[in-house]
Motif scaffolding. Sequence first.
Motif, PDB file in Angstrom:
ATOM      1  N   ARG A 135      11.363  -4.518  18.483  1.00 49.41           N
ATOM      2  CA  ARG A 135      11.909  -5.753  19.040  1.00 49.41           C
ATOM      3  C   ARG A 135      13.270  -5.506  19.713  1.00 49.41           C
ATOM      4  O   ARG A 135      13.869  -6.410  20.268  1.00 49.41           O
ATOM      5  N   ASN A 149       2.740  -8.961   3.669  1.00 46.21           N
ATOM      6  CA  ASN A 149       2.167  -8.985   5.020  1.00 46.21           C
ATOM      7  C   ASN A 149       2.467  -7.686   5.770  1.00 46.21           C
ATOM      8  O   ASN A 149       3.212  -7.670   6.750  1.00 46.21           O
ATOM      9  N   ASN A 150       1.854  -6.571   5.272  1.00 51.56           N
ATOM     10  CA  ASN A 150       2.101  -5.268   5.900  1.00 51.56           C
ATOM     11  C   ASN A 150       1.008  -4.875   6.874  1.00 51.56           C
ATOM     12  O   ASN A 150       1.272  -4.204   7.855  1.00 51.56           O
ATOM     13  N   THR A 151      -0.227  -5.283   6.580  1.00 46.52           N
ATOM     14  CA  THR A 151      -1.381  -4.797   7.354  1.00 46.52           C
ATOM     15  C   THR A 151      -2.155  -5.969   7.966  1.00 46.52           C
ATOM     16  O   THR A 151      -1.954  -7.126   7.586  1.00 46.52           O
ATOM     17  N   GLU A 152      -3.053  -5.624   8.915  1.00 45.05           N
ATOM     18  CA  GLU A 152      -3.913  -6.635   9.544  1.00 45.05           C
ATOM     19  C   GLU A 152      -4.786  -7.326   8.488  1.00 45.05           C
ATOM     20  O   GLU A 152      -5.000  -8.538   8.551  1.00 45.05           O
ATOM     21  N   ARG A 154       8.906  -2.654  13.122  1.00 43.67           N
ATOM     22  CA  ARG A 154       8.734  -3.910  13.878  1.00 43.67           C
ATOM     23  C   ARG A 154      10.052  -4.362  14.512  1.00 43.67           C
ATOM     24  O   ARG A 154      10.076  -4.808  15.662  1.00 43.67           O
ATOM     25  N   LEU A 169      -2.803  -9.793   6.754  1.00 38.85           N
ATOM     26  CA  LEU A 169      -2.548 -10.933   7.626  1.00 38.85           C
ATOM     27  C   LEU A 169      -3.685 -11.954   7.504  1.00 38.85           C
ATOM     28  O   LEU A 169      -3.448 -13.143   7.289  1.00 38.85           O
ATOM     29  N   GLY A 206      10.935 -10.642  11.396  1.00 34.60           N
ATOM     30  CA  GLY A 206      10.030  -9.507  11.562  1.00 34.60           C
ATOM     31  C   GLY A 206       8.923  -9.414  10.524  1.00 34.60           C
ATOM     32  O   GLY A 206       8.009  -8.599  10.666  1.00 34.60           O
ATOM     33  N   VAL A 207       8.947 -10.266   9.498  1.00 35.39           N
ATOM     34  CA  VAL A 207       7.916 -10.152   8.446  1.00 35.39           C
ATOM     35  C   VAL A 207       6.563 -10.717   8.892  1.00 35.39           C
ATOM     36  O   VAL A 207       5.539 -10.447   8.264  1.00 35.39           O
ATOM     37  N   GLY A 208       6.573 -11.497   9.972  1.00 32.06           N
ATOM     38  CA  GLY A 208       5.297 -12.017  10.483  1.00 32.06           C
ATOM     39  C   GLY A 208       5.164 -13.532  10.412  1.00 32.06           C
ATOM     40  O   GLY A 208       4.053 -14.060  10.470  1.00 32.06           O
ATOM     41  N   LYS A 209       6.279 -14.240  10.334  1.00 29.09           N
ATOM     42  CA  LYS A 209       6.230 -15.711  10.217  1.00 29.09           C
ATOM     43  C   LYS A 209       5.551 -16.358  11.428  1.00 29.09           C
ATOM     44  O   LYS A 209       4.692 -17.218  11.269  1.00 29.09           O
ATOM     45  N   SER A 210       5.938 -15.942  12.635  1.00 26.34           N
ATOM     46  CA  SER A 210       5.365 -16.557  13.840  1.00 26.34           C
ATOM     47  C   SER A 210       3.884 -16.237  13.960  1.00 26.34           C
ATOM     48  O   SER A 210       3.086 -17.106  14.312  1.00 26.34           O
ATOM     49  N   THR A 211       3.534 -14.978  13.654  1.00 24.50           N
ATOM     50  CA  THR A 211       2.129 -14.579  13.755  1.00 24.50           C
ATOM     51  C   THR A 211       1.284 -15.426  12.796  1.00 24.50           C
ATOM     52  O   THR A 211       0.252 -15.981  13.185  1.00 24.50           O
TER      53      THR A 211
HETATM   54  P1  DAT Z   1       8.749 -13.141  12.516  1.00 21.17           P
HETATM   55  O1  DAT Z   1       8.250 -14.422  13.138  1.00 21.17           O
HETATM   56  O2  DAT Z   1       8.820 -13.214  11.017  1.00 21.17           O
HETATM   57  O3  DAT Z   1      10.025 -12.638  13.109  1.00 21.17           O
HETATM   58  P2  DAT Z   1       6.523 -11.915  13.942  1.00 21.17           P
HETATM   59  O4  DAT Z   1       5.385 -12.819  13.640  1.00 21.17           O
HETATM   60  O5  DAT Z   1       7.183 -12.048  15.279  1.00 21.17           O
HETATM   61  O6  DAT Z   1       7.641 -12.008  12.796  1.00 21.17           O
HETATM   62  O7  DAT Z   1       5.989 -10.421  13.705  1.00 21.17           O
HETATM   63  C1  DAT Z   1       6.790  -9.296  14.008  1.00 21.17           C
HETATM   64  C2  DAT Z   1       5.885  -8.190  14.555  1.00 21.17           C
HETATM   65  O8  DAT Z   1       5.031  -7.726  13.526  1.00 21.17           O
HETATM   66  C3  DAT Z   1       4.979  -8.643  15.685  1.00 21.17           C
HETATM   67  O9  DAT Z   1       4.905  -7.582  16.619  1.00 21.17           O
HETATM   68  C4  DAT Z   1       3.634  -8.841  15.040  1.00 21.17           C
HETATM   69  C5  DAT Z   1       3.662  -7.846  13.903  1.00 21.17           C
HETATM   70  N1  DAT Z   1       2.921  -8.260  12.705  1.00 21.17           N
HETATM   71  C6  DAT Z   1       2.985  -9.445  12.067  1.00 21.17           C
HETATM   72  N2  DAT Z   1       2.205  -9.455  10.980  1.00 21.17           N
HETATM   73  C7  DAT Z   1       1.631  -8.229  10.907  1.00 21.17           C
HETATM   74  C8  DAT Z   1       0.706  -7.614   9.995  1.00 21.17           C
HETATM   75  N3  DAT Z   1       0.236  -8.248   8.913  1.00 21.17           N
HETATM   76  N4  DAT Z   1       0.318  -6.346  10.243  1.00 21.17           N
HETATM   77  C9  DAT Z   1       0.789  -5.676  11.315  1.00 21.17           C
HETATM   78  N5  DAT Z   1       1.664  -6.188  12.220  1.00 21.17           N
HETATM   79  C10 DAT Z   1       2.075  -7.457  12.015  1.00 21.17           C
END
Ligand code: DAT
Length: 176
Positions: free
Chosen positions: A114, A151-154, A110, A157, A18-23
């Motif tokens: 999910r 990685n809290n905000t856009e 987040r 990101l 949930g921290v944003g690894k995939s994104t």
């Molecule tokens: P992970 O791959 O670590 O499980 P994810 O990339 O699926 O995480 O991100 C989880 C959710 O958070 C997804 O809905 C996208 C959102 N997200 C990721 N990075 C973010 C950011 N910097 N600011 C806001 N939302 C974010």
Amino acid sequence: MDTRKRILPNILITGTPGVGKSTISRLLSERTKFAWREVSKLAEEYNCLDEYDPEYNCPFLNEDKLLDIMEGMVAKGGNIVDYHGCDFFPERWFDGVFVIRTNNTSLYDRLSARGYTGKKLEDNIQCEIFETLLEEAQSSYKPEIVQELQNNTEDQLHSNINTIVEWIERWKEENI
Ligand code: DAT
């Protein structure tokens, strides 16, 4: 695998679910054309999931089998490996390890979105609070290659993507 033969670096993106690894990995792979290796997907695709763990309600990962499969993929460099664990990969695979972090309230939102509830939700929040993945990365790799990214905000990101792209450029200047 001899690290001197890599013409591009291998990067590990790790952290609590949930921290944003995939994104981050997806955006980074679009920018750099590096291959995004989603370890959970590879494990499914190559049948590396063994019998079910009743406590965590998820299957056990056959790490040896997965590593054998991934060895050839990472040999030439240019990979972004994305996984919520980092201590079982060979240390020599990675030139840079990025531990992605998120504050508790954002992570809670987040993971709830999910569909995580109960023990699974609590365990993951605790994992982030106790900095489990940061400690795992710091005890598995040389400190100079481990970097923590909030990685809290856009905005964060996009700045994280830029930080990693700049890191890759520096690696190339220093190693090619
Ligand atoms: P992970 O791959 O670590 O499980 P994810 O990339 O699926 O995480 O991100 C989880 C959710 O958070 C997804 O809905 C996208 C959102 N997200 C990721 N990075 C973010 C950011 N910097 N600011 C806001 N939302 C974010």
